[in-house]
Design an enzyme around this catalytic site. Structure first.
Site, PDB file in Angstrom:
ATOM      1  N   HIS A 177      -7.197  -8.024   9.698  1.00 38.18           N
ATOM      2  CA  HIS A 177      -8.035  -7.249   8.784  1.00 38.18           C
ATOM      3  C   HIS A 177      -8.955  -8.119   7.945  1.00 38.18           C
ATOM      4  O   HIS A 177      -9.486  -7.664   6.928  1.00 38.18           O
ATOM      5  CB  HIS A 177      -7.152  -6.368   7.895  1.00 38.18           C
ATOM      6  CG  HIS A 177      -6.388  -5.332   8.664  1.00 38.18           C
ATOM      7  ND1 HIS A 177      -5.177  -4.818   8.257  1.00 38.18           N
ATOM      8  CD2 HIS A 177      -6.675  -4.709   9.837  1.00 38.18           C
ATOM      9  CE1 HIS A 177      -4.749  -3.929   9.141  1.00 38.18           C
ATOM     10  NE2 HIS A 177      -5.644  -3.849  10.106  1.00 38.18           N
ATOM     11  N   PHE A 209       0.797  -1.220   0.000  1.00 37.64           N
ATOM     12  CA  PHE A 209       0.000   0.000   0.000  1.00 37.64           C
ATOM     13  C   PHE A 209       0.833   1.274   0.000  1.00 37.64           C
ATOM     14  O   PHE A 209       0.540   2.208  -0.744  1.00 37.64           O
ATOM     15  CB  PHE A 209      -0.937   0.010   1.218  1.00 37.64           C
ATOM     16  CG  PHE A 209      -1.992  -1.056   1.161  1.00 37.64           C
ATOM     17  CD1 PHE A 209      -3.214  -0.808   0.565  1.00 37.64           C
ATOM     18  CD2 PHE A 209      -1.749  -2.318   1.674  1.00 37.64           C
ATOM     19  CE1 PHE A 209      -4.197  -1.780   0.489  1.00 37.64           C
ATOM     20  CE2 PHE A 209      -2.717  -3.308   1.605  1.00 37.64           C
ATOM     21  CZ  PHE A 209      -3.944  -3.040   1.009  1.00 37.64           C
ATOM     22  N   THR A 226       5.970  -4.741   6.969  1.00 37.52           N
ATOM     23  CA  THR A 226       4.956  -3.805   7.450  1.00 37.52           C
ATOM     24  C   THR A 226       5.574  -2.459   7.773  1.00 37.52           C
ATOM     25  O   THR A 226       6.684  -2.385   8.325  1.00 37.52           O
ATOM     26  CB  THR A 226       4.232  -4.349   8.696  1.00 37.52           C
ATOM     27  OG1 THR A 226       3.385  -3.335   9.231  1.00 37.52           O
ATOM     28  CG2 THR A 226       5.205  -4.804   9.773  1.00 37.52           C
ATOM     29  N   ASP A 265      -5.013 -11.790   2.019  1.00 36.54           N
ATOM     30  CA  ASP A 265      -4.890 -12.617   0.816  1.00 36.54           C
ATOM     31  C   ASP A 265      -4.939 -14.124   1.043  1.00 36.54           C
ATOM     32  O   ASP A 265      -5.054 -14.894   0.094  1.00 36.54           O
ATOM     33  CB  ASP A 265      -3.613 -12.256   0.052  1.00 36.54           C
ATOM     34  CG  ASP A 265      -2.361 -12.292   0.939  1.00 36.54           C
ATOM     35  OD1 ASP A 265      -2.197 -13.256   1.713  1.00 36.54           O
ATOM     36  OD2 ASP A 265      -1.545 -11.349   0.845  1.00 36.54           O
TER      37      ASP A 265
END
Length: 246
Positions: A121, A33, A192, A106
């Site tokens: 999430h 992201f 991350t 995913d």
């Protein structure tokens, strides 16, 4: 070599926990992201920002636009687990890795064989009718003839079990993640940015011996890590697997 040090620490540990984010899956072809090549930095002209389109209120008001973006940018059904996923699954089978705490949606950890995966999430592989709660698979959502998939029983909109902006994380998952991290003697943090909260705050519960940070980009936590590795995480884990005979 840093990989040698990490291999030694893993061999000395009986309770390893991995905390990971989008960078775990970039070597599988899924964009992250916030990096320079990430989804949020795309130069492609979008009708709204990704953060807006991935919010609960936007999903409710504009499900057609949401699903168009979701199908084209968030779903990667052909992606395969990489060296990171396979290594962690092997370490779990060996009994050393007790949990994978992931921000990813995913399902690649499970595809590689990991069992105790705590998905902060949610997951694209779980979808439910907002009216009756009936379960639908990823294939059913992707292959729906409608732009917005609907439940054939009551016509309710099918929503991915993915935590959108403005939604709270599952409390049971948070509790299990805190318990796993607080009991670990070695915490591996990988892929991350550690900027997404409340997920990133969970690592503060670690009370064990060593924290290892595997990330190609700098984070605000770098100075707190006992070991910092900036090489691609999949390649690092492949080397570890070779050294540890996994």
């Amino acid at each position: 070599m840093k990989v040698n040090t990490l291999a030694e620490w893993i061999q000395q540990s009986q309770n390893v926990v991995f905390f990971g984010g989008a960078g775990t899956s970039t070597e599988s072809g899924i964009p992250d992201f916030r990096s320079a090549a990430g989804l949020y930095q795309s130069e492609e002209k979008l009708p709204y920002s990704p953060e807006v389109m991935l919010s609960r209120s936007f999903f409710v008001k504009h499900p057609e636009v949401f699903y168009d973006f979701y199908r084209s940018k968030m779903l990667h059904p052909d992606a395969e687990p990489n060296g990171c996923h396979h290594f962690l699954a092997s370490l779990e089978k060996q009994g050393r890795l007790k949990a994978v705490v992931t921000q990813n949606i995913d399902g690649l950890h499970q595809a590689a064989g990991s069992v105790n995966v705590l998905e902060l999430h949610g997951s694209v592989h779980r979808n439910h009718c907002m009216e009756c709660g009936r379960f639908y698979s990823l294939d059913e959502v992707m292959n729906s003839s409608e732009v917005v998939p609907k439940c054939p029983i009551d016509g309710g909109i099918i929503k991915p079990d993915v935590v959108l902006y403005e939604e709270e994380l599952n409390q049971d998952t948070i509790i299990q993640s805190v318990q796993a991290i607080s009991q670990a003697d070695l915490l591996l943090i990988g892929g991350t940015s550690l900027t997404v909260h409340p997920a990133a705050g969970l690592i503060t519960y670690f009370r064990g011996k060593h924290t290892v940070l595997l990330n190609t980009d700098p984070t605000s936590y770098d100075h707190k890590a006992d070991l910092l590795i900036t090489d691609p995480i999949g390649k690092v884990m492949e080397k570890l697997a070779h050294q540890l005979g996994l």
